[in-house]
Design an enzyme around this catalytic site. Structure first.
Site, PDB file in Angstrom:
ATOM      1  N   ASP A  81      -9.510  12.196   4.054  1.00 22.39           N
ATOM      2  CA  ASP A  81      -9.209  12.173   2.618  1.00 22.39           C
ATOM      3  C   ASP A  81      -7.709  12.402   2.497  1.00 22.39           C
ATOM      4  OD1 ASP A  81      -8.759  12.659  -0.074  1.00 22.39           O
ATOM      5  OD2 ASP A  81     -10.588  13.844  -0.335  1.00 22.39           O
ATOM      6  N   LYS A  99       0.827   1.303  -9.505  1.00 26.21           N
ATOM      7  CA  LYS A  99       1.129   0.109  -8.726  1.00 26.21           C
ATOM      8  C   LYS A  99       2.626  -0.177  -8.605  1.00 26.21           C
ATOM      9  CE  LYS A  99      -3.033  -0.469  -7.621  1.00 26.21           C
ATOM     10  NZ  LYS A  99      -3.432  -0.139  -6.232  1.00 26.21           N
ATOM     11  N   TYR A 120      -2.181   2.746 -14.617  1.00 26.26           N
ATOM     12  CA  TYR A 120      -2.235   1.702 -13.597  1.00 26.26           C
ATOM     13  C   TYR A 120      -0.837   1.170 -13.300  1.00 26.26           C
ATOM     14  CZ  TYR A 120      -3.847  -2.413 -11.041  1.00 26.26           C
ATOM     15  OH  TYR A 120      -4.057  -3.349 -10.063  1.00 26.26           O
TER      16      TYR A 120
END
Length: 309
Positions: free
Chosen positions: A78, A184, A180
């Site tokens: 993780d 990105k 988002y």
């Protein structure tokens, strides 16, 4: 085994986030080039991550790497847990004594974006938005912090930040919603900053984006498979410019094998651009240029997909 057929023989690679999609394909193509590839992720044969897909596991990815001609090593990790990432890097150091390529492909946030696209910041559940940033930004930072001391021990290391979009595309438009957009765009900036920091060790850092990727999750969303993916163009004609994960896998493998890759240092790259540079194709022999198509269509709605494959 020769340097011509196995240009990455003797190289050690970490593909962080290699359970499926781009990460899996990148790992497999690096293995085909002869590398030893450590592959990480949260979905194993015994445990499913929050992505909720039990059909792809890191063990399977490692087996595909080995079958392709490399050596795949699966390490459940993780990447939000610094202790786990440090243990991973310590294992690579103990077993191999070096790290030549780091591919930061961790994401796993698709389940958070479908209902949030087009919404304003305050209309998105804060926990979901922050989770996107954890998965797409914090994971990359945790991994780089732990792995770069090993990577810089030998000159010429390569860091690849995998993201969605390029400077040319993302820089001129808003990507779906604020969370988002940040998730990105951050890897592009990470590559730019790491290029500066790796310079004195002869290292190279770049960001690489696939085009419209036919990942397992994307195919499932359209109700198709890789064998009949063109059926999805009946729902959305522009899907004809999409690419298989093999394409970005070949892109990163070509980049890693290029002795002159430092010329790309700090740059934002994509699979179509690298295909033109290095001469490879997608699995079907085509050469898609999804970002070029999307940019062209914004100014000319009559742009033909056929001109960008």
């Amino acid at each position: 085994m020769t340097t011509e057929t196995k240009p990455l023989a003797g190289r050690v690679v970490l593909v962080a986030g290699a359970t499926r999609g781009a990460g899996r394909a990148i790992a497999v193509r690096l293995g085909a080039a002869g590398a030893t590839v450590y592959v990480t992720g949260r979905t194993t044969r015994d445990r499913i991550s929050e992505v909720g897909r039990a059909t792809e596991t890191i063990e399977e990815t490692a087996e595909l790497v080995t079958a392709a001609g490399g050596e795949g090593v699966a390490v459940p990790t993780d990447h939000l847990e610094p202790d786990q990432v440090r243990a991973l890097v310590e294992r690579i150091d103990r077993e191999r004594g070096r790290l030549d390529v780091l591919v930061n492909d961790v994401w796993g946030g698709e389940h958070l974006i479908g209902s949030s696209f087009g919404k304003k910041t305050w209309e998105i559940a804060l926990a979901d938005g922050l989770r996107m940033l954890e998965l797409g930004v914090k994971t990359h930072l945790v991994t780089s912090h732990a792995a770069l001391p090993l990577l810089t021990r030998h000159p010429g290391g390569l860091v690849v930040e995998v993201t969605d979009g390029t400077t040319a595309y993302n820089g001129g438009r808003y990507r779906e919603n604020l969370f988002y957009d940040l998730a990105k765009n951050a890897p592009i900036r990470m590559a730019f900053g790491l290029a500066e920091e790796l310079a004195d060790s002869g290292g190279t850092a770049v960001s690489v984006s696939p085009g419209w990727l036919r990942s397992e999750q994307m195919l499932a969303a359209f109700g198709v498979t890789e064998e009949n993916w063109r059926d999805a163009t009946k729902q959305l004609p522009d899907f004809a410019v999409s690419e298989s994960p093999v394409y970005v896998g070949r892109a990163v493998a070509a980049l890693a094998a290029d002795p002159d890759r430092a010329r790309w240092n700090g740059r934002s790259l994509d699979s179509g651009q690298l295909a033109r540079e290095y001469g490879f194709t997608d699995a079907d022999g085509s050469r898609p240029d999804a970002w070029g198509f999307m940019l062209a269509k914004e100014t000319d709605p009559d742009t033909r997909v056929e001109d960008y494959r």
